[in-house]
Design a protein around this motif. Structure first.
Motif, short mmCIF file in Angstrom:
data_model
loop_
_atom_site.label_atom_id
_atom_site.label_comp_id
_atom_site.label_asym_id
_atom_site.label_seq_id
_atom_site.Cartn_x
_atom_site.Cartn_y
_atom_site.Cartn_z
N ASN A 114 37.96 48.71 34.45
CA ASN A 114 36.93 48.32 33.48
C ASN A 114 36.49 46.86 33.67
OD1 ASN A 114 39.12 46.95 32.46
ND2 ASN A 114 38.96 47.77 30.40
N LYS A 115 37.15 46.11 34.52
CA LYS A 115 36.73 44.74 34.82
C LYS A 115 35.71 44.70 35.96
CE LYS A 115 39.89 42.29 32.45
NZ LYS A 115 40.70 41.25 32.23
N LEU A 116 35.46 45.83 36.60
CA LEU A 116 34.54 45.85 37.74
C LEU A 116 33.11 45.51 37.35
CD1 LEU A 116 35.84 48.91 39.79
CD2 LEU A 116 36.15 46.48 40.26
N PHE A 117 32.76 45.62 36.06
CA PHE A 117 31.41 45.25 35.64
C PHE A 117 31.23 43.74 35.60
CE2 PHE A 117 33.67 45.01 31.67
CZ PHE A 117 33.07 43.96 31.00
N LEU A 118 32.32 42.98 35.59
CA LEU A 118 32.24 41.51 35.58
C LEU A 118 31.81 40.98 36.94
CD1 LEU A 118 35.60 40.57 33.78
CD2 LEU A 118 33.32 40.51 32.79
N SER A 119 31.14 39.85 36.92
CA SER A 119 30.86 39.19 38.20
C SER A 119 32.12 38.43 38.62
CB SER A 119 29.69 38.20 38.04
OG SER A 119 30.08 37.11 37.23
N LEU A 120 32.16 38.02 39.87
CA LEU A 120 33.31 37.28 40.38
C LEU A 120 33.50 35.98 39.59
CD1 LEU A 120 35.56 37.10 42.51
CD2 LEU A 120 33.93 35.96 44.02
#
Length: 192
Positions: A114-120
């Motif tokens: 669920n953190k994959l939507f965050l940018s680096l």
């Protein structure tokens, strides 16, 4: 226990205590052995006992042994003077258990899908809060830089895996150099 020790037995060594953990620093082995006997008597009177697994007598005069206390490993490390001579200085570094716990917390923070939507950049901002806490507690000794580099490298590995998951790449360790370049100014370095 603290009051009895300070009033009657402080000549044997210095009692360092935090909650139910404590260390007694003695000058000689004889004082240490006598301290153990006194401590057993005090604890027996208080109807308490020492943990056999956690308690031990450690000689810290050289760099061969040390002890863990409050998440840090304390022992004498070799330090080289300007003239090239070697002396042993008491210092502390993160304990093995603490290093494992740091890696677990970093993985726990970077691994969820669920953190994959965050940018680096957003992930790095959140990660920096954890890294700042680690740095403030564990890496106050100049000797601890070697251990800090290991955590820095692990953070880069986790960020690389995150970026490759986000882009659905098969090789999860590819592109480490690109991650290093993209996070160069924003990622908190523990060894720096």
């Amino acid at each position: 226990m603290d009051t009895i020790w300070e009033n009657q037995f402080s000549h044997l060594g210095t009692l360092i205590r935090y909650a139910d953990d404590f260390v007694i620093m003695c000058r000689t082995k004889q004082e240490a052995l006598e301290s153990i006997q006194v401590l057993m008597a005090i604890l027996n009177k208080l109807e308490l006992s020492l943990s056999k697994e956690k308690s031990r007598l450690v000689n810290i005069w050289d760099n061969s042994t040390g002890f863990d206390f409050l998440g840090l490993h304390h022992r004498k490390f070799p330090v080289f003077n300007k003239g090239g001579s070697k002396v042993f200085a008491m210092s502390h570094v993160p304990a093995k258990k603490a290093m494992k716990e740091m890696r677990r917390k970093i993985k726990e923070y970077t691994a969820p899908r669920n953190k994959l939507f965050l940018s680096l950049e957003e992930l790095v901002k959140g990660l920096n809060r954890k890294l700042r806490g680690f740095k403030n507690y564990y890496f106050i000794s100049p000797i601890a830089k070697r251990w800090a580099r290991r955590i820095d490298w692990y953070v880069i590995e986790r960020l690389t895996i995150f970026c490759n998951k986000k882009r659905s790449k098969r090789n999860k360790h590819a592109g480490k150099l690109k991650v290093i370049q993209n996070t160069q100014g924003s990622l908190l370095k523990l060894a720096g």
